[in-house]
Enzyme design. Structure first.
Site, PDB file in Angstrom:
ATOM      1  N   ARG A  70      11.126   6.294   8.235  1.00  0.00           N
ATOM      2  CA  ARG A  70      11.940   6.796   7.134  1.00  0.00           C
ATOM      3  C   ARG A  70      12.108   8.310   7.287  1.00  0.00           C
ATOM      4  O   ARG A  70      11.241   8.985   7.813  1.00  0.00           O
ATOM      5  CB  ARG A  70      11.260   6.499   5.791  1.00  0.00           C
ATOM      6  CG  ARG A  70      11.324   5.032   5.388  1.00  0.00           C
ATOM      7  CD  ARG A  70      10.713   4.815   4.010  1.00  0.00           C
ATOM      8  NE  ARG A  70       9.285   5.015   4.003  1.00  0.00           N
ATOM      9  CZ  ARG A  70       8.666   6.112   3.604  1.00  0.00           C
ATOM     10  NH1 ARG A  70       9.358   7.134   3.130  1.00  0.00           N
ATOM     11  NH2 ARG A  70       7.358   6.212   3.645  1.00  0.00           N
ATOM     12  N   TYR A 198      16.983   1.930  10.984  1.00  0.00           N
ATOM     13  CA  TYR A 198      15.576   1.615  10.864  1.00  0.00           C
ATOM     14  C   TYR A 198      15.149   1.251   9.439  1.00  0.00           C
ATOM     15  O   TYR A 198      15.461   1.962   8.485  1.00  0.00           O
ATOM     16  CB  TYR A 198      14.724   2.813  11.337  1.00  0.00           C
ATOM     17  CG  TYR A 198      13.294   2.415  11.466  1.00  0.00           C
ATOM     18  CD1 TYR A 198      12.850   1.724  12.588  1.00  0.00           C
ATOM     19  CD2 TYR A 198      12.392   2.639  10.435  1.00  0.00           C
ATOM     20  CE1 TYR A 198      11.546   1.283  12.678  1.00  0.00           C
ATOM     21  CE2 TYR A 198      11.087   2.214  10.529  1.00  0.00           C
ATOM     22  CZ  TYR A 198      10.668   1.532  11.650  1.00  0.00           C
ATOM     23  OH  TYR A 198       9.385   1.083  11.741  1.00  0.00           O
ATOM     24  N   GLY A 200      13.208   1.188   6.257  1.00  0.00           N
ATOM     25  CA  GLY A 200      13.403   1.753   4.916  1.00  0.00           C
ATOM     26  C   GLY A 200      14.691   2.552   4.769  1.00  0.00           C
ATOM     27  O   GLY A 200      15.164   2.763   3.650  1.00  0.00           O
ATOM     28  N   LYS A 207      13.323   0.106  -0.194  1.00  0.00           N
ATOM     29  CA  LYS A 207      12.951   1.370  -0.845  1.00  0.00           C
ATOM     30  C   LYS A 207      14.108   1.911  -1.689  1.00  0.00           C
ATOM     31  O   LYS A 207      13.892   2.455  -2.764  1.00  0.00           O
ATOM     32  CB  LYS A 207      12.546   2.396   0.208  1.00  0.00           C
ATOM     33  CG  LYS A 207      11.439   1.937   1.146  1.00  0.00           C
ATOM     34  CD  LYS A 207      10.168   1.633   0.418  1.00  0.00           C
ATOM     35  CE  LYS A 207       9.011   1.410   1.396  1.00  0.00           C
ATOM     36  NZ  LYS A 207       7.762   1.086   0.681  1.00  0.00           N
ATOM     37  N   HIS A 227       5.512   1.098  -6.320  1.00  0.00           N
ATOM     38  CA  HIS A 227       5.170   0.900  -4.903  1.00  0.00           C
ATOM     39  C   HIS A 227       3.799   0.224  -4.855  1.00  0.00           C
ATOM     40  O   HIS A 227       2.804   0.853  -4.480  1.00  0.00           O
ATOM     41  CB  HIS A 227       5.150   2.278  -4.229  1.00  0.00           C
ATOM     42  CG  HIS A 227       5.052   2.246  -2.743  1.00  0.00           C
ATOM     43  ND1 HIS A 227       4.503   3.279  -2.012  1.00  0.00           N
ATOM     44  CD2 HIS A 227       5.428   1.320  -1.829  1.00  0.00           C
ATOM     45  CE1 HIS A 227       4.553   3.001  -0.726  1.00  0.00           C
ATOM     46  NE2 HIS A 227       5.112   1.811  -0.589  1.00  0.00           N
ATOM     47  N   SER A 249       2.051   4.969   1.952  1.00  0.00           N
ATOM     48  CA  SER A 249       2.438   4.158   3.100  1.00  0.00           C
ATOM     49  C   SER A 249       1.332   4.116   4.159  1.00  0.00           C
ATOM     50  O   SER A 249       0.685   5.132   4.422  1.00  0.00           O
ATOM     51  CB  SER A 249       3.694   4.742   3.740  1.00  0.00           C
ATOM     52  OG  SER A 249       4.695   4.839   2.779  1.00  0.00           O
ATOM     53  N   ALA A 250       1.173   2.939   4.755  1.00  0.00           N
ATOM     54  CA  ALA A 250       0.244   2.751   5.872  1.00  0.00           C
ATOM     55  C   ALA A 250      -1.200   3.119   5.530  1.00  0.00           C
ATOM     56  O   ALA A 250      -1.901   3.741   6.313  1.00  0.00           O
ATOM     57  CB  ALA A 250       0.724   3.516   7.104  1.00  0.00           C
ATOM     58  N   CYS A 251      -1.637   2.714   4.338  1.00  0.00           N
ATOM     59  CA  CYS A 251      -3.041   2.914   3.932  1.00  0.00           C
ATOM     60  C   CYS A 251      -3.744   1.568   3.784  1.00  0.00           C
ATOM     61  O   CYS A 251      -4.708   1.440   3.030  1.00  0.00           O
ATOM     62  CB  CYS A 251      -3.117   3.631   2.595  1.00  0.00           C
ATOM     63  SG  CYS A 251      -2.978   5.398   2.715  1.00  0.00           S
ATOM     64  N   GLY A 252      -3.250   0.534   4.443  1.00  0.00           N
ATOM     65  CA  GLY A 252      -3.929  -0.755   4.388  1.00  0.00           C
ATOM     66  C   GLY A 252      -3.425  -1.653   3.268  1.00  0.00           C
ATOM     67  O   GLY A 252      -4.102  -2.598   2.873  1.00  0.00           O
ATOM     68  N   ASP A 276       4.222  -4.782  -1.115  1.00  0.00           N
ATOM     69  CA  ASP A 276       4.767  -3.422  -1.120  1.00  0.00           C
ATOM     70  C   ASP A 276       5.316  -2.967  -2.477  1.00  0.00           C
ATOM     71  O   ASP A 276       5.152  -1.815  -2.828  1.00  0.00           O
ATOM     72  CB  ASP A 276       5.878  -3.320  -0.059  1.00  0.00           C
ATOM     73  CG  ASP A 276       6.211  -1.886   0.322  1.00  0.00           C
ATOM     74  OD1 ASP A 276       5.288  -1.058   0.391  1.00  0.00           O
ATOM     75  OD2 ASP A 276       7.400  -1.584   0.549  1.00  0.00           O
ATOM     76  N   SER A 364       5.515   0.870  14.508  1.00  0.00           N
ATOM     77  CA  SER A 364       6.239  -0.363  14.857  1.00  0.00           C
ATOM     78  C   SER A 364       5.989  -1.406  13.771  1.00  0.00           C
ATOM     79  O   SER A 364       4.967  -1.377  13.088  1.00  0.00           O
ATOM     80  CB  SER A 364       5.811  -0.881  16.232  1.00  0.00           C
ATOM     81  OG  SER A 364       4.417  -0.978  16.304  1.00  0.00           O
ATOM     82  N   ARG A 365       6.920  -2.321  13.617  1.00  0.00           N
ATOM     83  CA  ARG A 365       6.907  -3.192  12.429  1.00  0.00           C
ATOM     84  C   ARG A 365       7.125  -4.656  12.776  1.00  0.00           C
ATOM     85  O   ARG A 365       7.714  -4.988  13.799  1.00  0.00           O
ATOM     86  CB  ARG A 365       8.035  -2.763  11.484  1.00  0.00           C
ATOM     87  CG  ARG A 365       7.904  -1.349  10.948  1.00  0.00           C
ATOM     88  CD  ARG A 365       6.920  -1.283   9.832  1.00  0.00           C
ATOM     89  NE  ARG A 365       6.673   0.060   9.335  1.00  0.00           N
ATOM     90  CZ  ARG A 365       6.437   0.346   8.042  1.00  0.00           C
ATOM     91  NH1 ARG A 365       6.460  -0.615   7.133  1.00  0.00           N
ATOM     92  NH2 ARG A 365       6.174   1.567   7.665  1.00  0.00           N
ATOM     93  N   GLY A 490     -11.819  -7.214   4.722  1.00  0.00           N
ATOM     94  CA  GLY A 490     -12.218  -8.303   3.824  1.00  0.00           C
ATOM     95  C   GLY A 490     -13.299  -7.883   2.838  1.00  0.00           C
ATOM     96  O   GLY A 490     -13.372  -8.390   1.707  1.00  0.00           O
TER      97      GLY A 490
END
Ligand code: OXD
Ligand code: MN
Length: 583
Positions: A70, A198, A200, A207, A227, A249-252, A276, A364-365, A490
């Protein structure tokens, strides 16, 4: 006429006049249509088929190397009044913005097919669902939107019945970063995006619509577009509690949304409703109910393996579009920390050479339908959504934030959310590992002034006596040598259990100036290799560090000036005083 709705037909006609496509295709969402597009993309090289024995119906798309995330600096909220967009958004006057971007759209679709994608965000029969139409010249976007939204004939019928929809216009243009803009016109329910193919930036339902435009609408209409992932945690007695969690974003988030209970937790299940975005409405009884407006996942691939996220790993073995991963010599997808196979070709299609950096792009997604998820909750399709017991905020912080704490009340919870900060990741272009404020994890996604947004959040307190409790978690706390203190993945279920027990009045807590923390032993650590000292470190509150954190939160909030709700600063003052007293 392709539609009975004149407004839609007129808009499609005007876009065609501006962009001059070779042909126009109205998407019906059928399998046959999808197959045809996939075949065409294979022929054009937009998609590469992956090994079909091990990965049936899986394809790889390589985006332009300059178009992999993004682009927040090129994303604008073009409200009539600049203050309505707020300091948290780039702003352009709507007339100037239309002029600038329309000039780029002129003739942009020459020689291309223009696809018209009617879509629905949310279960098609839900009163909370919202409709949109994306016009795009990218068949990759069509194939993604088909998984990410309910797309095609059914949404078109509802659009024609309801008469309102969000207009999203997208073209990949010539992918020149200098000619790339993602613009939102909330008062016109319109999005225009050019120059990027790409995620988002291009899948406008996500988004752009479900967060930026929807948050604006939600403020006007009394709900919240957030979000947040949504999960249902089922205990061995069959009781299910639904939790909504906001992380930058991208925090698990995807891992938490698909959490697989550890061996030690027989009889527990975690059901995924969303990974998301959550749309939250108060029901007649004053309970906050959530729907996931999306129908699929656009998740970060690197790091996904059978240990970290077995559900995601299993789910992406078939019927998946991969974007910017590497491949093995036998044409299987490969990424860092997959722990199986070796890369032969990198994400740019070059022979893999470690000198060139990671084989798969760090952002990558995978795109996959939510129905492929082994933990998919059938209630993800329930028109009325699910009742939310707890809201959880989190960030990626090396130090400072304890593993978990509970806000003292709703107003304090809004302050906790407003103070969320995180170290940046690869999901957005820019420097990685820098701490930035990301209130409610909405910094890149709130379609209006954060000061008004916090006021809107605070207002819920007057609307209901049955609001969820609010918590904050930090899975990423490290010791002085940089080792993560908490095992995460977990095992995060143990923290969710404490959260649920607090909501049910079944767990104790210690009051601290920053909120309620578990007492030693309140988080079940049985069968876990973790020492009491480590638990103490995870649950420690360093008053001096918190004093400077609250100073920085205070400065940040003040930067919103006059619109900042006084109640939020009053709450800030309460925490600051409590910290002073404690030191
Ligand atoms: C996402 C993001 O892609 O938050 O979900 O960046
Ligand atoms: Mn996200």
């Amino acid at each position: 006429m392709a539609t009975s709705l004149q407004e839609l037909q007129n808009w499609v006609d005007s876009v065609a006049k501006l962009t001059q496509p070779e042909s126009i295709h109205w998407c019906n969402g059928s399998d046959a249509e999808n197959k045809r597009l996939i075949n065409e993309m294979q022929r054009s090289g937009d998609l590469v088929e992956l090994d079909h024995e091990s990965h049936p119906n899986c394809y790889l798309h390589r985006s332009d190397p300059s178009d992999v995330a993004r682009v927040e600096h090129l994303t604008f909220v073009c409200s009539r009044n600049q203050d309505d967009a707020g300091p948290n958004n780039n702003w352009m006057n709507p007339a100037d913005a239309h002029k600038k971007i329309d000039a780029l759209f002129e003739g942009a679709m020459q020689g291309r097919t223009m696809y018209v994608i009617p879509y629905c965000m949310g279960p098609i029969a839900s009163p909370y669902a919202r409709l949109g139409v994306e016009i795009t010249d990218s068949p990759y976007v069509v194939a993604n939107m088909r998984m990410m939204t309910r797309m095609g004939d059914e949404p078109l019928a509802r659009i024609e019945k309801d008469g309102t929809f969000v207009k999203g216009l997208h073209s990949t243009g010539d992918l020149d970063p200098e000619k790339r803009f993602i613009m939102h016109f909330p008062e016109e329910l319109t999005i225009k995006s050019i120059g990027s193919g790409y995620g988002g930036n291009a899948l406008l339902g996500k988004k752009c619509h479900a967060l930026r435009i929807a948050s604006w609408q939600a403020r006007d209409e009394g709900w919240l577009a957030e979000h947040m992932l949504i999960v249902g945690v089922e205990n061995p007695d069959g009781e299910i509690h639904y939790i909504a969690c906001a992380f930058p974003s991208a925090c698990g988030k995807t891992n938490l949304a698909m959490l697989v209970p550890p061996e030690s937790h027989k009889g527990w299940r975690v059901w995924t409703l969303g990974d998301d975005i959550a749309w939250l409405h108060l029901d007649e009884g004053g309970k906050l109910r959530a729907i996931n407006p999306e129908a699929g996942y656009f998740g970060v691939v690197p790091g996904t393996n059978a240990k970290t996220n077995k559900n995601a790993y299993d789910m992406i073995q078939s019927n998946t579009i991969y974007t910017n991963v590497a491949t093995t010599a036998d044409n299987k997808p490969w990424w860092e920390d997959k722990n199986v196979g070796t890369p032969a070709i990198d994400w740019q299609g070059r022979e893999y050479d470690p000198e060139n950096g990671p084989a798969a792009h760090p952002n990558s997604r995978f795109t996959v339908s939510a129905k492929m998820n082994p933990s998919y909750s059938l209630l993800a399709d329930a028109p009325e959504g699910v009742p939310i017991a707890a809201i959880v905020f989190g960030g990626r912080r090396k130090e400072l934030a304890p593993l978990v704490y509970e806000a003292k009340n709703w107003r304090h919870g809004v302050l906790v959310g407003a103070g969320v900060a995180s170290e940046t990741t690869a999901a957005a272009a820019g420097e990685i590992g820098v701490v930035r404020r990301d209130p409610m994890a909405m910094k890149p996604f709130c379609g209006y002034n954060f000061a008004d947004y916090w006021a809107h959040w605070l207002g819920f307190d007057e609307e209901s006596k049955h609001l969820p409790k609010i918590f904050h978690v930090n899975w990423f706390r490290q010791d002085s040598s940089g080792r993560f203190l908490w095992p995460g993945f977990g095992e995060n279920l143990r923290v969710l259990r404490w959260i649920i027990d607090r909501c049910e009045g079944r767990a104790e807590a210690t009051e601290t100036p920053i909120g309620y923390l578990p007492k030693a032993g309140d988080i079940d650590t049985s069968d876990l290799d973790i020492t009491p000292d480590t638990m103490d470190a995870l649950l420690s509150v360093n008053i001096e560090q918190w004093k400077s954190e609250m100073d920085s939160v205070g400065d940040y909030l003040q930067s919103y000036g006059e619109r900042l709700p006084a109640a939020l600063m009053a709450e800030h003052e309460t925490v600051v005083s409590a910290l002073k007293e404690a030191s």
